[in-house]
Design an enzyme around this catalytic site. Structure first.
Site, short mmCIF file in Angstrom:
data_model
loop_
_atom_site.label_atom_id
_atom_site.label_comp_id
_atom_site.label_asym_id
_atom_site.label_seq_id
_atom_site.Cartn_x
_atom_site.Cartn_y
_atom_site.Cartn_z
N THR A 103 0.86 -1.18 0.00
CA THR A 103 0.00 0.00 0.00
C THR A 103 0.90 1.23 0.00
O THR A 103 1.72 1.40 0.90
CB THR A 103 -0.91 0.01 1.24
OG1 THR A 103 -1.76 -1.14 1.19
CG2 THR A 103 -1.78 1.27 1.27
N LYS A 145 -6.64 1.55 -3.80
CA LYS A 145 -6.43 1.04 -2.44
C LYS A 145 -6.66 2.14 -1.41
O LYS A 145 -7.27 1.90 -0.35
CB LYS A 145 -5.01 0.48 -2.32
CG LYS A 145 -4.57 0.13 -0.93
CD LYS A 145 -5.37 -1.00 -0.31
CE LYS A 145 -4.73 -1.43 1.02
NZ LYS A 145 -5.56 -2.44 1.71
N LYS A 192 -0.25 5.01 8.95
CA LYS A 192 0.50 5.30 7.74
C LYS A 192 -0.43 5.44 6.54
O LYS A 192 -0.31 6.37 5.74
CB LYS A 192 1.53 4.18 7.50
CG LYS A 192 2.36 4.31 6.23
CD LYS A 192 1.79 3.48 5.08
CE LYS A 192 1.76 2.00 5.41
NZ LYS A 192 1.20 1.21 4.27
#
Length: 307
Positions: free
Chosen positions: A109, A184, A252
């Site tokens: 990701t 994503k 994150k």
């Protein structure tokens, strides 16, 4: 299909020679299913991996260069952009050592701009790159039920499909390199919003004295329910925050979402607020819990004991 060859396995299936980089929570399950699919897998990790018994016989390379030599495909699952830059673009990185024609499938990701940067650098070296982040966590990775969201050329994604099918429940092609990373972040925006709202709702329910089983009984069947509400809700009420996806990684991802949105001029105030809540929970020492470890902080803010 692959520039570097490939061969028949003992079971008569086409066996792809794969280097898999990243043997964390997700990577271990991915390797398991690549091997179940009949592929020849060599692993590499930045630190000594803690492998389950089923993977103790996995061939481990001492370096990235050793891992990717004479491989058809390199699959990657790392913690984020910093690790990607080091592993893919560093002096001993994949782009320096992978043979011309190698197909790189990157499930990390990440920032869509970085995905496009890596894709361009790979093309300059005669390599092929597909950004293929996943939806799913530890259980789905181990069981081969991940949902892959891919960016890349039609041919590269088609060539990646036989590898992805070993690990996937579904495979989706969203567009050119970078589209998978962007999709994503869209999905993780919804995950972040559900985690925050679920924690608030459960804290309110617990403070109201509602019984856990009856609460989940109606949350299971309402039109606003989801797999996250049903599964994570029960785990939180039981005080189970064993990591399937670390809270620090959710932080994150939330920062990646807000950075990407700001570059595009998209206002995401709810996601920005969610990121601050994830940050506070990490600051309270919950970063190595599951992403739902956020709920520990939310319950405390409601004057409740740890769930």
């Amino acid at each position: 299909m692959y520039a570097n060859g490939g061969q028949e396995s003992e079971r008569g299936k086409f066996m792809t020679r794969i280097a898999h980089l990243g043997l964390g929570i997700m990577g271990r399950g991915m390797v398991r299913n690549l091997r179940v699919g009949g592929h020849d897998v060599t692993g590499w990790n930045r630190s000594a991996p803690d492998l389950p018994s089923e993977l103790l016989d996995l061939s481990l390379a001492p370096s990235i260069s050793a891992a990717v030599t004479a491989k058809d495909v390199v699959t990657i699952c790392l913690t984020g952009p910093d690790a990607q830059r080091a592993v893919l673009m560093g002096d001993d990185g994949v782009l320096c050592h992978a043979p011309v024609g190698t197909l790189i499938i990157d499930a990390t990701t990440t920032d869509p701009e970085l995905a496009r940067e890596i894709g361009a650098a790979a093309a300059d070296r005669g390599l092929r790159y597909v950004d293929a982040p996943v939806f799913g966590s530890r259980g789905e990775a181990w069981d081969g039920r991940l949902d892959f969201i891919c960016g890349g050329s039609e041919k590269d994604v088609a060539d990646a499909r036989p590898v992805l099918e070993s690990m996937a429940a579904t495979i989706h092609h969203l567009g050119p390199v970078g589209a998978g990373a962007a999709a994503k972040l869209v999905g993780n925006l919804l995950v972040a919003a559900q985690l925050v709202s679920l924690g608030e709702a459960l804290a309110l329910a617990r403070k109201s004295g509602l019984p856990d089983a009856a609460l989940m009984g109606f949350l299971d069947v309402t039109d606003y329910s989801s797999a996250l509400i049903r599964g994570v809700g029960r785990n939180t009420l039981a005080g189970d925050f064993s990591p399937h996806f670390y809270l620090r990684h959710m932080l994150k991802d939330a920062r990646l979402i807000t950075d990407h949105a700001h570059r595009l001029g998209v206002s995401v105030p709810m996601t920005a607020a969610a990121a601050e809540q994830f940050q506070a929970a990490v600051n309270h020492g919950h970063g190595d819990l599951n992403a739902s470890g956020l709920h520990v902080t939310q319950f405390a803010n409601a004057g409740l004991e740890k769930p």
